[in-house]
Every structure is written in C-alpha cells, then in structure tokens.
Write an enzyme that holds these catalytic residues in place. Sequence first.
Site, short mmCIF file in Angstrom:
data_model
loop_
_atom_site.label_atom_id
_atom_site.label_comp_id
_atom_site.label_asym_id
_atom_site.label_seq_id
_atom_site.Cartn_x
_atom_site.Cartn_y
_atom_site.Cartn_z
N HIS A 13 0.86 -1.19 0.00
CA HIS A 13 0.00 0.00 0.00
C HIS A 13 0.89 1.24 0.00
CE1 HIS A 13 -3.16 2.83 1.13
NE2 HIS A 13 -3.99 1.91 0.70
N ASP B 146 -7.93 -5.22 -0.39
CA ASP B 146 -8.40 -6.09 -1.50
C ASP B 146 -8.10 -7.56 -1.29
OD1 ASP B 146 -7.49 -3.38 -3.57
OD2 ASP B 146 -9.52 -4.11 -3.21
#
Length: 442
Positions: free
Chosen positions: A317, A374
Amino acid sequence: MLKEKTMPTTEMATLTLRGQTYEFPVTVGTENEIAIDISALRKKTGVVTLDYGYMNTGACESAITFLDGEKGVLRYRGYPVEELAKNSRFVEVAYLLINGHMPNEIERVQWSSLLNSHSMMHEDMRHLFYQYPEHSHPMAILSAMVVSLSTYYPELSQHRPDEPEEAITIAATRLMSKVRTIAAFSYKKSIGEPFVYPRHDLKYCANFLNMMFSSPVCPYEIRPEVVQALNVLLILHADHEQNCSTAAVRLVGSARVNLYAAVGAGICALWGPLHGGANQMVVDMLEEIQRSGQGVRSYVDLVKASKGKMLLYGFGHRVYKNYDPRAKIIKKCCHDMLKALQIHDPLLDIALELEQLAMSDDYFTERNLYPNVDFYSGIIYRAIGIPKEMFTVMFALGRLPGWIAQWKEAREDPRFKLQRPRQIYVGPNMRLMNDADKTREI
Ligand code: SDX
C-alpha cells in the site's frame, strides 16, 4: 464549506537554491501532520518540484478522512472505521462522509426516503445495457452509465460554481441510489436474466442483493448475515483520502464538470489492477495457485524472483506500511460469514497460507508489504455469490460516498483551483525542419 482547518503557525521552512535563500510557510493539520506550503514556490524561485506518483505531495487540505499509515489508523470525519463498521449501516456512513455528521432520526428518515425515491433509473436507460457486447466488463458499463446519468438528469450544470445545494443533494442521492441499480442490472444482463427492480420496502444492501439474486421464478432469501457483511464491506470501502480514483475525481472535478462526469473518471481509475481492480486480481491469483497445484511457497518464490514484474495482489500500500486496518476487519468478516453460511472456500485456505508465508518472509516485510483491503474482500463476495468481474463494481459502490464528499469539499474549498501539474521537459532542444521533414504534397 471547508473552513481553514490547518492551525495558523508562524513557522517557516527555508530553501536554499543556487546561493539564494527562500522561506515558505509551514502548515499543521488537526492530527499534527506537517506540510510545507509551496504555493508561491515558482513565483518566488522560478522553479517547480518534481514528485513522481505524488509520493510526497499533498494536493489539498481535507476534513473528510484521516489515515495514519505507520499506525494503521483510518477515521471518517473523526470516527474510527472500526466503530462505524460495528455500529452503523452503510447509508448512515455515506451521510456522514457527505454531510460531515451522523444523521439524526429526522435526517435518517429523509435520507432513506430520498434514496428510495431515486432508486429507479430512467426507463430508456435499460436499453443501453443491450448495446454492450456479451462479456463486457461491468466496470466499462458502470462508468459509461454513470456519465450518461448527466444526459437523463441534467440538473447539475457544468458552469455554475455556486450550484444550489439542493441540486447537489439530489445529484448525490441519485448517484448513491442509481449506481446500486446499474450494478445489479449489469449483472442480470450478463447472465441473461430479466432486470429486478428496486423495492421501497427493502433497505439499501438488502435491496441490492434482491436486485442481484432474485428472479421471477425464484425469490432470493435475504440472509441477515449477508446483509451485515455487505454493510461492513461497503463501509470499509467508503473513503480513503486522496487515493488514485479520488484524486481523479478531484482533478476532473476541478475543471468544473458535473458530479456524474467526475465520478465516471473515478470509476475508470478504480478499475486499474494496481488500485480497486486488485480485488479481482487477488482471486485470479488464488485460482491460479489452486489450478497449478505448485503450492503457495513456489508462487511466492516466483514473485520474489520476478523482481517486481510479478505482484502479490492484495499486498502492499502507498500509505499503510503496516497491516491495512480494513484487511483485519474483512478477514474476520470472512471467517464469520463462511461459518454462518456453512461454506468452506479452499481459496480462503490458500489466502491464509499466502499471508502467513509472506508475513514471515523478509522480502515482503522489508518492503512493508502487508495485506490490504483487497486481499480478503473477494472471498466474501464469492460466498455471497457475486462473480469476480463484479468485485471492483462492489468497490465502486462502497467508494461512491467518498467520491461525492471529496468532489463537494473541493468545490467548497476557498482555495479551489483548476488542477494542472507542471513538468520538466527533457525532449529535443529547438531545431528547424530540414527538407526531408517537409511535406512534399498538400
Ligand atoms: C487500493 O491509495 C489507496 O488508499 C488505495 C486503496 C483505497 O482504499 O483507495 O487503499 C485501495 O488500491 C489498495 C492497493 C491495491 N493494489 C494491489 O493490491 C496491487 C499490488 N500492490 C502494488 O501494486 C503496490 O503495493 C501498490 C501500487 C499498492 C503500492 O506501491 P508503491 O507505493 O508505488 O510502492 P512500489 O511499487 O514502489 O513498491 C516498493 C517495493 C518495490 O520493490 P523494490 O523495487 O523496492 O525491490 O515493493 C515491491 C516493489 O516491487 N512491491 C511488491 C508489491 N507491491 C510493491 N512486490 C510484490 N507484490 C506486491 N504487491
């Protein structure tokens, strides 16, 4: 109206360039984030900054969402996302993001009836679904349909900076309600079943599930566990400060396009496999590991040996250099829902093994690669019966209130500017055309 949220400070940052010293104001946010305001940089120095991927560049001040990437903190309008996931429904969190406060009882009833009154699409729009080739990706349909809403509902002009609040509220409600219907209709069209219309007696998530899975010959049993899981998932996706798709909504919105067009740009950005499209790529990856029979360890070794060419989707991320707080909640939601529905999904076993291997491997931990939002979400969507091509549509459904809130805040910001980044030119210097360059016939 976004009031000046930064703390007024007299602190200045000094830049020394080619023997000259310049000063720039330091601004501090309500969570003590510090920025150097370089709005006057080019005027003062004649130079610009260069920052690929805007890794170090703040595009705005915002009062909507706060992230702390090191501590894994996520708050919407100050409320920890864990609190909201446990105690609220998605439509209430949507109201919070768009309006800045949780709805009271009257506002809740008004919001709910507004969402209901705008849940149908213009009947002519139904025919648009049949113009797409079979197997069209639902994100292509969603983005086109959302922008097309501006042709059926032109109440939002493109040119009035002082758009009446009422018009913006109606457009925001239309979007919140109709995008759910568009998503369900695109699924029904993809499986060749008749559209199921929204019902006023069902709440937001239950209505969506009913439009997706009921049919004239077989009513859908709306399970409270599934409704609860969907509410949590949509809440966790609702906003995430200046991520790629929100930045697209703000950038396109800065040209003063209407809300539908700005959100259409956000949907297209979200589709990317590095962003919201990752939730579909995760399940593709887990299915490939399952199909290959090579085992998780050999897949992880392949990723490491690829030196960045192969990605562990659902990991890493730009902001979180720790476990994404949303992934923690979704992982637990996964277990709870599969248990409630008595489903055993072998892909969950593979995902758990993949996480365990990556978390004990320096290659990933040294690069701060942890599961993100996700990684586990697709397992829940699969258990609900949502096909993987629809996973990113589900992400868009969740992110919609965030996009709306950010578009609204940008327009209300007193420092609103058309977004137009600069560049450093590295092409050929001035040169004249020679005969070979010139066109011989007109
Ligand atoms: C979302 O911004 C948001 O808030 C987004 C989001 C939201 O709610 O809006 O949180 C939603 O988009 C989550 C991210 C979903 N994407 C994926 O799961 C795709 C896989 N992840 C990567 O593409 C990547 O981690 C990014 C794009 C998410 C972040 O990458 P960065 O910050 O640009 O970091 P980088 O690409 O420079 O990577 C640093 C290093 C590199 O290795 P070295 O060159 O240092 O040797 O880490 C490696 C990369 O190769 N790396 C990975 C990896 N992610 C980064 N290696 C393997 N697998 C990965 N997933």
